[in-house]
Design a protein around this motif. Structure first.
Motif, PDB file in Angstrom:
ATOM      1  N   VAL A  26       1.070  -1.279  -0.242  1.00 35.65           N
ATOM      2  CA  VAL A  26      -0.091  -0.163  -0.018  1.00 35.65           C
ATOM      3  C   VAL A  26       0.484   0.784  -0.483  1.00 35.65           C
ATOM      4  O   VAL A  26       1.987   1.056   0.062  1.00 35.65           O
ATOM      5  N   PRO A  27       0.650   2.354  -0.656  1.00 34.67           N
ATOM      6  CA  PRO A  27       1.940   3.341  -0.854  1.00 34.67           C
ATOM      7  C   PRO A  27       1.335   4.065   0.053  1.00 34.67           C
ATOM      8  O   PRO A  27       0.744   5.113  -0.114  1.00 34.67           O
ATOM      9  N   THR A  28       2.089   3.462   1.610  1.00 39.35           N
ATOM     10  CA  THR A  28       2.317   4.220   2.704  1.00 39.35           C
ATOM     11  C   THR A  28       3.427   4.692   3.032  1.00 39.35           C
ATOM     12  O   THR A  28       4.209   4.008   2.640  1.00 39.35           O
ATOM     13  N   ARG A  71       2.123   7.350  -6.084  1.00 40.16           N
ATOM     14  CA  ARG A  71       0.501   7.251  -4.794  1.00 40.16           C
ATOM     15  C   ARG A  71      -0.815   7.758  -6.349  1.00 40.16           C
ATOM     16  O   ARG A  71      -0.789   9.023  -6.655  1.00 40.16           O
ATOM     17  N   ILE A  72      -1.535   6.515  -6.187  1.00 40.21           N
ATOM     18  CA  ILE A  72      -2.973   6.653  -7.204  1.00 40.21           C
ATOM     19  C   ILE A  72      -3.993   5.845  -5.737  1.00 40.21           C
ATOM     20  O   ILE A  72      -3.237   4.585  -5.570  1.00 40.21           O
ATOM     21  N   PRO A  73      -4.977   6.387  -5.027  1.00 43.15           N
ATOM     22  CA  PRO A  73      -5.402   5.320  -3.689  1.00 43.15           C
ATOM     23  C   PRO A  73      -6.297   4.535  -4.817  1.00 43.15           C
ATOM     24  O   PRO A  73      -6.438   4.252  -6.026  1.00 43.15           O
ATOM     25  N   GLY A  74      -5.980   3.696  -3.964  1.00 44.55           N
ATOM     26  CA  GLY A  74      -6.530   2.133  -4.293  1.00 44.55           C
ATOM     27  C   GLY A  74      -5.443   1.425  -4.981  1.00 44.55           C
ATOM     28  O   GLY A  74      -5.816   0.271  -5.223  1.00 44.55           O
ATOM     29  N   PRO A  95       2.068   2.723 -10.460  1.00 46.37           N
ATOM     30  CA  PRO A  95       0.693   2.825 -11.488  1.00 46.37           C
ATOM     31  C   PRO A  95       0.579   3.951 -12.092  1.00 46.37           C
ATOM     32  O   PRO A  95       0.184   4.739 -13.297  1.00 46.37           O
ATOM     33  N   ARG A  96       1.525   5.260 -11.919  1.00 48.40           N
ATOM     34  CA  ARG A  96       1.834   6.480 -11.895  1.00 48.40           C
ATOM     35  C   ARG A  96       2.662   7.093 -14.431  1.00 48.40           C
ATOM     36  O   ARG A  96       3.786   7.120 -13.975  1.00 48.40           O
TER      37      ARG A  96
END
Length: 152
Positions: A26-28, A71-74, A95-96
Motif C-alpha cells: 500500500v503506498p504509505t 501514489r494513486i488511491p487504491g 501505477p503512474r
C-alpha cells in the motif's frame, strides 16, 4: 542513465535467475520501512549480506518515490528483487507511468530530491521501463563475490 546491455525483462541463459522475491505494498510511508526491511532480510538470506545495506537503501529511495510521487488511491506499488549468478536486480513498479523520474540537482538547503542521485551512485546500472500501466524503476548491483552461508 546507464542501461543494461540487454532488456532486463529478457532471461539471459548465461546468467540464470537463482532467487526472486516480490511484494506489493500500500503506498504509505510505513510500507517503505517494510520494503527496506524485507529487502535486507532477503539479500542476507540469499547469501549476500555485504550487499544488504546498499540494496535496502536503493529500495528505500525507490519506494519513497513511489509513495511520494506516484501514489494513486487504491493502487499498490511493487518491490521485486531478483538474484542471478552475477547481479542483484531491484525493481519498484508503480501505477503512474506519466510521471517518469529524473535525477535532480538539489541545493544544499533542499530537503528532498537526492533519491535518484543515491541510486545512481550505488548501482552499477539503473533505468526506467514503461509498462502497460505505470512504470518500473530498476537498479542493479553487481555481485563481487560468491554467496556466503547465512547463519541459522
Amino acid at each position: 542513465m546507464a542501461f543494461a546491455p540487454q532488456d532486463p525483462r529478457t532471461p539471459n541463459p548465461s546468467d540464470p535467475v537463482i532467487e526472486e522475491g516480490r511484494v506489493d505494498y500500500v503506498p504509505t510511508p510505513i510500507s517503505v520501512t517494510r520494503a527496506r526491511q524485507h529487502a535486507t532480510r532477503l539479500v542476507a538470506e540469499w547469501g549476500h549480506p555485504a550487499l544488504a545495506d546498499d540494496a535496502a537503501l536503493i529500495v528505500s529511495e525507490l519506494a519513497t518515490n513511489a509513495v511520494r510521487h506516484a501514489r494513486i488511491p487504491g493502487r499498490l506499488f511493487r518491490v521485486q528483487l531478483t538474484l542471478t549468478k552475477t547481479r542483484l536486480r531491484i525493481a519498484v513498479s508503480d501505477p503512474r507511468g506519466e510521471r517518469l523520474p529524473r535525477p535532480r540537482h538539489p541545493s544544499p538547503r533542499d530537503r528532498h530530491g537526492r533519491g535518484l542521485l543515491i541510486v545512481r551512485a550505488l548501482a552499477a546500472r539503473w533505468g526506467v521501463r514503461e509498462r502497460t500501466v505505470g512504470k518500473e524503476i530498476w537498479a542493479e548491483l553487481d555481485l563481487t563475490s560468491s554467496p556466503t552461508q547465512a547463519e541459522p
